[in-house]
Design an enzyme around this catalytic site. Structure first.
Site, PDB file in Angstrom:
ATOM      1  CB  ALA A 256      -0.940  -0.027   1.210  1.00  0.00           C
ATOM      2  NE  ARG A 257       0.709   5.905  -1.599  1.00  0.00           N
ATOM      3  CZ  ARG A 257       0.306   5.310  -2.703  1.00  0.00           C
ATOM      4  NH1 ARG A 257       0.588   4.021  -2.902  1.00  0.00           N
ATOM      5  NH2 ARG A 257      -0.383   5.975  -3.613  1.00  0.00           N
ATOM      6  CG  ASP A 281       5.419  -3.403  -4.382  1.00  0.00           C
ATOM      7  OD1 ASP A 281       6.351  -3.761  -5.139  1.00  0.00           O
ATOM      8  OD2 ASP A 281       4.485  -2.665  -4.755  1.00  0.00           O
ATOM      9  CD  GLU A 286       7.559   3.956  -3.051  1.00  0.00           C
ATOM     10  OE1 GLU A 286       7.069   4.531  -4.043  1.00  0.00           O
ATOM     11  OE2 GLU A 286       7.102   2.911  -2.589  1.00  0.00           O
ATOM     12  CG  HIS A 305       5.346   1.557  -5.594  1.00  0.00           C
ATOM     13  ND1 HIS A 305       5.210   2.719  -4.866  1.00  0.00           N
ATOM     14  CD2 HIS A 305       4.072   1.178  -5.902  1.00  0.00           C
ATOM     15  CE1 HIS A 305       3.927   3.032  -4.748  1.00  0.00           C
ATOM     16  NE2 HIS A 305       3.223   2.099  -5.375  1.00  0.00           N
TER      17      HIS A 305
END
Length: 339
Positions: A256-257, A281, A286, A305
């Site tokens: 998700a985040r 992920d 980022e 991601h």
């Protein structure tokens, strides 16, 4: 494509033709080349400018009626520099990179692509890819074989099944439900946490999924997966205290985040053996810096991601975002308004 996804092809909307659209796509998710492809979906005559940062072209920002952003920050300062702005469209389910308070103060709607379901298929698949990689110890098995190490005697003690395990889903929205639906196919028990129950009918369709408090979910789950938006109340939702509620045999998966988890606390749990493993992920920030401890933590499976960026997903995301923008400029109600 999913049944609720838009069909391929340009989006017709003549009313969008005289408007200025600023497409801002962050470099780490495609940048200028990705934005250029998205720009071709707008009707002929629409004035579309593609940048990688809202700071890149001050004149385009000043004249923009719409900002369409793909994980690129839209701050209060950017809003103050855009007097003509009427809409902010996020090309994602998330919206944490937009200053909602500043947009609200200007009565500028902020929209996502949530109801399109554009990302739900691949995020759910990536969630299970990470879960299966953890359960089957695929990364250490592969690495050992490459190093001429027949690791079966060592790894067989930690290889497990998904069948019969409990999956805790934090956030049972469009994506969370896709994950839960797949969990049923794997014969998993589903618990979910969120502000409200989804109702008995939906719970029945998801194999008898049960709504519980977050702390109870963490104590009871073998796998925990996050599918909730990032905001002030969910930042570091899984902090050191909550991570300590998990069993030492449990796994955490986050597609998700990154900031939903305290990354240092997660690294502490993995390094101490208080947690069996993690599939990650998404990161904060980022791309992650080399100093991120999770990059070297034990029993992790990491991906950059990629959960929302298959070829098919990118088409659905672009079409959903552009359709919402062109519909809004044609006088239709905006969809998926989050502020």
């Amino acid at each position: 494509m999913t049944g609720d996804s838009p069909a391929a092809g340009p989006v017709p909307a003549a009313a969008a033709a005289a408007k200025n659209v600023l497409v801002v796509i962050s470099p780490h998710v495609g940048g200028r080349s990705g934005g250029a492809g998205l720009a071709t979906l707008f009707p002929k005559g629409a004035r579309v400018t593609v940048v990688e940062s809202a700071d890149e072209d001050p004149a385009a920002l000043r004249e923009a009626h719409v900002v369409l952003t793909g994980l690129a920050p839209v701050t209060a300062r950017h809003l103050a520099s855009a007097p003509e702005l009427e809409l902010i469209q996020c090309a994602s389910h998330g919206f944490d990179y937009v200053d909602l308070e500043a947009a609200r103060a200007r009565n500028i709607p902020v929209c996502t692509i949530g109801s399109s379901g554009a990302e739900k298929q691949n995020v759910a698949e990536q969630t299970f890819a990470l879960m299966l990689a953890l359960a089957k110890q695929l990364i250490p098995a592969h690495t050992a074989l490459v190093d001429a190490d027949w690791a079966l005697p060592r790894l067989q003690r930690s290889i497990t099944e998904l069948s019969g395990k409990t999956l805790g889903v934090i956030g049972l929205g469009h994506i969370g439900r896709e994950v839960a639906r797949r969990a049923v196919a794997f014969d998993m028990t589903v618990l979910y946490a969120g502000p409200r129950s989804v109702g008995p009918e939906t719970e029945a369709r998801l194999g008898g999924a049960r709504h519980v408090g977050l702390d109870e979910l963490l104590r009871a789950s073998d796998y925990v997966t996050l599918h909730t938006p990032l905001n002030d109340t969910t930042r570091h939702l899984l902090d050191a205290r909550r991570l300590a509620l998990l069993r030492p045999s449990a796994f955490v998966v986050n597609t998700a985040r990154g900031a939903l988890i305290d990354q240092d606390a997660l690294a502490d749990a993995l390094e101490s053996g208080a947690l069996a493993g993690a599939g990650i992920d998404v990161f904060d920030p980022e791309p992650p810096t080399p100093a991120l401890r999770l990059l070297k933590a034990p029993n992790v499976v990491l991906s950059p991601h990629v959960a929302g960026v298959t070829r098919e997903t990118l088409v659905r995301i672009a079409l959903a975002a552009v359709q919402n923008v062109t519909g809004f400029l044609a006088g239709e109600p905006a969809r998926d308004v989050v502020s």
